[in-house]
Design an enzyme around this catalytic site. Structure first.
Site, PDB file in Angstrom:
ATOM      1  CE1 TYR A 144       7.524  -1.068  11.598  1.00 60.99           C
ATOM      2  CE2 TYR A 144       5.858  -2.789  11.627  1.00 60.99           C
ATOM      3  CZ  TYR A 144       6.196  -1.453  11.636  1.00 60.99           C
ATOM      4  OH  TYR A 144       5.208  -0.503  11.664  1.00 60.99           O
ATOM      5  CE1 TYR A 180       6.048  -0.367  -2.407  1.00 55.07           C
ATOM      6  CE2 TYR A 180       5.587  -1.756  -0.504  1.00 55.07           C
ATOM      7  CZ  TYR A 180       5.291  -1.354  -1.788  1.00 55.07           C
ATOM      8  OH  TYR A 180       4.253  -1.940  -2.472  1.00 55.07           O
TER       9      TYR A 180
END
Length: 389
Positions: free
Chosen positions: A285, A333
């Site tokens: 993450y 992204y």
């Protein structure tokens, strides 16, 4: 949890993103679309689903409400909310339920549309506006979540000598992966200097070290290892999974340089019977660059305090020692508010060899590590191409 190892597998994945970051459709519709896409990927239908996990609808009974919308009546549901760590936790819970015979096929789903909501003029309540924070942190100028991560970065720099250039390299290498992903929101390459001159949002965190705000959705289908062998795609077996939490408010974090990943990581590796050396690709993450650095240390890929030199060497870049964030991550992204589901989707695609220009050659073991809150909770999932390794 020893009996869980290799008992379940991820057999279907899907995610939906947009070139402009906006997906302006009702939340339920987006959830249903990505659920059906993941089931199609597995060669299954809604009739096969007897478990559902989700927590992102903003209501107390979101998982139950979604099952009603989908027209299913599962015997297993889970709405545990640990932020970006929720989705790895769901894999852990789903695998345990499957191993115990409480479910056979579980769908995990996440969807959020903050940019579309902003365009419509909607205002959220603020997930960080708890009574404790409003009393003890907000009056002192804390801007969450970024201020919390800035505190951790400052502490790591002060204790271990980590440099801004080393943290910036994480953003540069992540963007390098994004240039190879035609679906990434940000695809232009950047340099360390670009990061360091992008301006502070909360010192020492620069703008290019902070995650995006986009709309998006992801879904993961987990089933028994036995059933997985006969489905449409090669299974990604759940070898290890564990979760942990240590605090809610950043002012209560026991050590600003140690996350709950120091608990969930070793536990997941122990279940899998593996060490960090066995991992071919990591999906960490990356809400902020410091999130990645702390995860690498706590998971055991480098010693505590050595994360700076490790990432500064380009270890996470294409061709690096430990390829990571291969979609372009939350930094480039997509990042709809919780990126944990997307980590699992990409891990599975890497193990299947479906990632084209960003494919890590020969990937057989992938690790997905979610972080929620203000470094508050973590979930670590280790997936492999074989049920036993």
């Amino acid at each position: 949890m020893i009996g869980v190892r290799g008992a379940a597998a991820v057999v279907g994945v899907a995610d939906e993103v947009s070139p402009d970051g906006v997906i302006d459709v009702p939340l339920r519709e987006l959830e249903a679309r990505v659920v059906r896409a993941a089931l199609d990927d597995a060669g299954l239908t809604l009739r096969d689903v007897d478990g559902l996990c989700t927590c992102t609808g903003g209501t107390l009974m979101h998982s139950v409400e979604l099952t009603e919308y989908l027209g299913i009546a599962p015997r297993f549901t889970d709405s545990t909310q640990t932020g970006g760590a929720s989705y790895g936790l769901y894999v852990e819970h789903a695998a345990a339920a499957i191993a115990a015979g409480e479910a056979e096929t579980v769908v995990i789903v996440y969807a959020s549309t903050p940019r579309a909501a902003r365009k419509r003029g909607e205002k959220g309540l603020g997930v960080f506006a708890t009574p404790e924070r409003l009393e003890w942190e907000t009056p002192y100028g804390v801007m969450l979540p970024i201020s919390a991560y800035a505190l951790a970065a400052n502490r790591h720099m002060g204790v271990y000598g980590t440099t801004p250039e080393q943290l910036a390299r994480i953003a540069v290498d992540t963007r390098d992966w994004a240039t190879r992903n035609p679906r990434a929101y940000q695809r232009d390459p950047i340099t360390v200097d670009d990061v360091l001159t992008s301006g502070y949002l909360a010192e020492p965190m620069h703008k290019l070290e902070c995650c995006l705000v986009t709309d998006g959705a992801g879904a993961i289908v987990v089933t028994s290892a036995e059933r997985a062998r006969d489905l449409a795609k090669p299974p990604a077996y759940v070898l290890g999974a564990a979760s942990a939490a240590s605090h809610a408010s950043i002012s209560q974090m026991p050590d600003l340089t140690v996350t709950p990943g120091a608990v969930s990581g070793p536990a997941a590796f122990s279940m899998a019977g593996l060490t960090p050396d066995a991992v071919d690709v990591v999906e960490l993450y990356d809400s902020f660059t410091i999130t990645v650095l702390l995860a690498l240390e706590d998971l055991g890929f480098c010693k505590k305090g050595e994360g700076g030199p490790f990432v500064g060497s380009g270890a996470l870049a294409p061709g690096g020692e430990l390829p990571g964030q291969t979609t372009g991550g939350g930094l480039a992204y997509t990042h709809p508010g919780a990126f944990g589901a997307f980590l699992l989707v990409e891990s599975v695609r890497q193990l299947r060899g479906e990632c084209d220009d960003r494919q890590v050659a020969g990937a057989q073991v992938a690790l997905a590590h979610g972080t929620g809150g203000v470094l508050s909770a973590t979930s670590t999932v280790i997936l492999g191409t074989e049920a036993t390794r």
